[in-house]
Design an enzyme around this catalytic site. Structure first.
Site, PDB file in Angstrom:
ATOM      1  N   SER A  90       4.609 -26.704 -46.905  1.00  0.00           N
ATOM      2  CA  SER A  90       4.551 -26.245 -45.449  1.00  0.00           C
ATOM      3  C   SER A  90       3.935 -24.918 -45.262  1.00  0.00           C
ATOM      4  CB  SER A  90       6.229 -25.780 -45.444  1.00  0.00           C
ATOM      5  OG  SER A  90       6.470 -25.695 -44.294  1.00  0.00           O
ATOM      6  N   ASP A 235       2.657 -28.610 -42.617  1.00  0.00           N
ATOM      7  CA  ASP A 235       3.189 -29.793 -42.680  1.00  0.00           C
ATOM      8  C   ASP A 235       3.574 -30.583 -41.534  1.00  0.00           C
ATOM      9  OD1 ASP A 235       5.405 -28.199 -42.406  1.00  0.00           O
ATOM     10  OD2 ASP A 235       6.677 -29.725 -43.837  1.00  0.00           O
TER      11      ASP A 235
HETATM   12 MG    MG Z   1       6.669 -26.719 -42.025  1.00  0.00          MG
END
Ligand code: MG
Length: 437
Positions: A90, A235
């Site tokens: 992420s 992400d």
């Molecule tokens: Mg994320």
């Protein structure tokens, strides 16, 4: 959320990832699993480790390649798979990677499901023999499936958006959405200017889409005279906006503007987390509804959304969740709602935010050497603030001028301090006092 994460080459090895993915394959009844990854240098290595683990226990694997995390979740459901694994850390820097585990409903594994998985790991598990190993299918249609699903949203006038021909700069931080988001915006008729839209995994800015990391995007919006700039994390679940004047307005506006638009179309409630801006309450009041609060974390927000049958939800960090599409933060959904709002209101982002109350928010993180030190400090905070606090999620203290939210991290030796109010001086003072406890 269940899963594992670490620094690649340090504690996060392919051997460990293969074992863990094998256990997850057993948890998922050795059936069909969807796999996708972000663009990190370690991604290909870890994807192969994940696939080896899944195949070793008899799973069939659908490999979506490099796609946003929300696209992995959506495809689990669309392809009627038993689960999914998104390989991504992420917003964390390049050296990190992680596995995010998805259940057959296309949602992240709950804590309870995570415990079942832990039991499988503890007890060890059986591999299948060579003749029972299944196939891996490369599937390049994952993003298209996601886009088609969004185009089915009945409340959105896509033709009208397409006719507007917005000029949009999109900053994908060379992450998972490098292809998906510019492609999606073109499908929405936009004149797209790409910034950091390569699959190199070379993060040319800090992946967190907070204003201080979006200077290049701000300038490009200004220089090109674009209507709007969008930025996401590595992400692709968080969405942040740069205004037509080239100002990064902060992630809290994403959910606020999304609510503004959706509430104008549908009657119902919403759920956001305790750290989210009070602008959402202002918007809800305008449409004679309420926004309920949940503990920080997507799984907590989703659980409450289902409990209260919320029509939209999300988090102040740029996460928009629309149950009509799926129960996860989805930046393509966020972009759709914002561009639809611009189209129907015939206003600019600058004009839209000028109609909202002017609130000032500071988010700070205090780091400690270890968990003991942190807990000692938190105890002091508790003695000082708990009497007047809502204790559902850390401590949230309401003042007549605004609010202060204090929260320990679940895993790291840190405490988060968030304060919001109308007066910048007051916010600065309150947060300083808290951090010095
Ligand atoms: Mg994320």
């Amino acid at each position: 959320m269940s899963g594992i994460r670490g620094i690649v080459g340090n504690d996060f090895t392919p051997e460990y990832v293969t074992m863990y993915s094998g256990a997850y394959g057993v948890f998922s009844k050795r059936k069909k699993i969807v796999v996708g990854r972000d663009s990190r240098r370690s991604g290909e290595m870890l994807k192969n480790a994940v696939i080896a683990g899944l195949l070793s226990v008899g799973c069939e694997v659908i490999d979506l390649g490099i796609v946003p995390t929300p696209t992995v979740l959506l495809n689990v459901k669309e392809l009627k798979a038993e689960g999914g694994i998104a390989i991504t850390a992420s917003h964390n820097p390049s050296e990190w990677n992680a596995l995010k585990l998805i259940n057959k409903n296309g949602e992240f594994l709950s804590e309870e499901e995570g415990k079942i998985l832990d039991k499988i790991i503890e007890k060890d598990f059986e591999r299948v023999k060579w003749s029972e190993i299944k196939d891996v299918f490369n599937d390049e249609k994952g993003v298209e499936r996601h886009i088609e699903r969004i185009f089915k949203l009945k409340k959105i006038n896509f033709d009208a958006i397409i006719k507007r021909r917005f000029k949009v700069v999109i900053d994908c931080v060379n992450g998972a959405s490098y292809f998906a988001y510019p492609h999606f915006l073109r499908r929405l008729g936009c004149d797209v200017i790409e910034l950091f839209c390569e699959d190199t995994g070379d993060f040319r800015r800090d992946p967190e889409p907070v204003p201080e990391n979006l200077k290049v995007l701000e300038n490009l919006v200004k220089d090109t005279g674009a209507d709007i700039g969008f930025a996401t994390d590595a992400d692709g679940d968080r969405l942040s906006i740069v205004s037509d004047r080239g100002v990064a307005i902060g992630e809290e506006y994403t959910i606020t503007l999304a609510l503004e638009h959706w509430f104008s179309k549908i009657n119902g409630t919403s759920v956001v987390n305790y750290s989210t801006t009070s602008m959402v309450d202002y918007v809800a009041k305008k449409y004679k509804t309420v926004v309920l609060r949940a503990k920080v974390g997507e799984a907590n927000v989703v659980r409450r959304m289902k409990e209260y049958n919320a029509v939209i939800g999300g988090e102040g960090n740029g996460g928009v969740i629309l149950p009509d599409i799926q129960y996860t933060r989805d930046a393509m959904v966020g972009m759709t709602l914002i561009l639809s709002l611009l189209t129907e209101s015939k206003k600019t982002i600058t004009e839209l935010i000028s109609q909202l109350p002017k609130l000032f928010m500071i988010k700070e993180t205090k780091h400690f050497d270890n968990l003991d030190e942190r807990d000692k400090f938190y105890k002091r905070l508790f003695e000082k603030y708990s009497k007047n606090a809502d204790l559902t999620d850390g401590m949230k203290i309401y003042y007549k001028e605004g609010w202060l939210h204090l929260r320990k991290s679940g895993t790291e030796p840190i405490i988060r301090f968030i304060c919001e109010g109308e007066n910048e001086k007051w916010v600065t003072k309150i947060i300083k006092e808290a951090m010095e406890a």
